[in-house]
Design a protein around this motif. Structure first.
Motif, short mmCIF file in Angstrom:
data_model
loop_
_atom_site.label_atom_id
_atom_site.label_comp_id
_atom_site.label_asym_id
_atom_site.label_seq_id
_atom_site.Cartn_x
_atom_site.Cartn_y
_atom_site.Cartn_z
N PRO A 7 0.82 -1.21 0.00
CA PRO A 7 0.00 0.00 0.00
C PRO A 7 0.86 1.26 0.00
N GLY A 8 0.29 2.33 -0.52
CA GLY A 8 1.02 3.60 -0.46
C GLY A 8 0.24 4.69 -1.16
N SER A 9 0.74 5.91 -0.99
CA SER A 9 0.12 7.04 -1.70
C SER A 9 0.61 7.09 -3.15
N VAL A 36 -3.62 4.13 -2.23
CA VAL A 36 -4.58 4.61 -1.24
C VAL A 36 -4.95 6.06 -1.53
N ASN A 38 -6.29 8.37 0.35
CA ASN A 38 -5.76 9.24 1.41
C ASN A 38 -6.34 10.64 1.42
N LYS A 41 -4.33 13.68 2.77
CA LYS A 41 -3.12 14.20 2.13
C LYS A 41 -3.47 14.95 0.86
N GLY A 71 -10.07 4.17 2.45
CA GLY A 71 -10.58 3.67 3.73
C GLY A 71 -9.45 3.03 4.50
N LEU A 72 -9.83 2.26 5.51
CA LEU A 72 -8.81 1.61 6.34
C LEU A 72 -8.14 0.48 5.56
N LEU A 73 -6.85 0.41 5.71
CA LEU A 73 -6.09 -0.62 4.99
C LEU A 73 -6.53 -2.03 5.42
N ARG A 87 5.92 -3.33 3.37
CA ARG A 87 6.37 -1.94 3.34
C ARG A 87 7.88 -1.90 3.25
N TYR A 97 7.33 5.41 12.42
CA TYR A 97 6.05 5.54 11.71
C TYR A 97 5.56 4.17 11.22
N MET A 100 4.48 1.95 14.13
CA MET A 100 3.18 2.41 14.64
C MET A 100 2.05 1.92 13.71
N MET A 101 2.28 2.04 12.39
CA MET A 101 1.23 1.61 11.45
C MET A 101 1.00 0.11 11.54
N THR A 104 -0.81 -0.68 14.77
CA THR A 104 -2.21 -0.22 14.72
C THR A 104 -3.05 -1.16 13.84
N ASN A 105 -2.49 -1.51 12.70
CA ASN A 105 -3.23 -2.42 11.81
C ASN A 105 -3.46 -3.77 12.48
#
Ligand code: PNS
Length: 162
Positions: A7-9, A36, A38, A41, A71-73, A87, A97, A100-101, A104-105
């Motif tokens: 995933p990514g922008s 994503v 986003n 952003k 939406g949410l990954l 990633r 970062y 944390m991701m 969280t996921n």
């Protein structure tokens, strides 16, 4: 079958991203690059342009597909049987970062694992925002960008500056 989700922008996709996707395609049977949307952003490229660029630079990889999500990954990942989020990690500065991701996921959906691929040292300094900044100030971005999208990206940025 295990599906790797990258995933990514991808605003825009760089040679560093392509390196991670290519390596994921050798490790996993199926790779889905998830662009994503986003909403938080502000992006240079539209979602459609980002998807198109990712498609063009991964077209030579037969087990790589391109999709998009707003939406949410973890909700996206839930559609696959054995999803693994992949990633790239460039430097220690990315770690906080990314960690944390990943955590969280995992809290949101314990089935979603994250694996990190260490960036090739050639690309440890490379970021989409860095590329955009260089281009905005008229610098040469050819060594950072896949050849397939270089001209279109440069034109887009030139039009923005004028
Ligand atoms: O290329 P980027 O911008 O570093 O990618 C970040 C991305 C898109 C992977 C991340 O922002 C994301 O997963 N967004 C979807 C929304 C979400 O699930 N947020 C919770 C994760 S902490």
């Amino acid at each position: 079958m295990q599906t790797a989700i990258c995933p990514g922008s991808f605003d825009p996709i760089t040679l560093g991203h392509v390196d991670v996707i290519t390596r994921a395609s050798k490790l996993f049977e199926r790779v889905v690059v998830c662009v994503v949307a986003n909403a938080n952003k502000k992006t240079l490229l539209t979602l459609e342009e980002r998807i198109d660029y990712v498609r063009r630079v991964t077209a030579h990889l037969p087990n790589v597909e391109v999709d998009s999500w707003n939406g949410l990954l973890v909700e996206y990942a839930a559609r696959y049987e054995n999803p693994v989020v992949v990633r790239g990690l460039r430097a220690v500065s990315d770690f906080e970062y990314e960690f944390m991701m990943a955590l969280t996921n995992k809290k949101l959906d314990p089935r979603v694992e994250t694996v990190f691929l260490a960036s090739d040292e050639k690309y440890t300094y490379l970021s989409s925002s860095g590329v955009k900044e260089i281009a905005y100030f008229g610098g040469d971005i050819s060594q950072f960008m896949p050849a397939e999208i270089l001209a279109d990206l440069q034109e887009k940025i030139d039009r923005r500056i004028k």
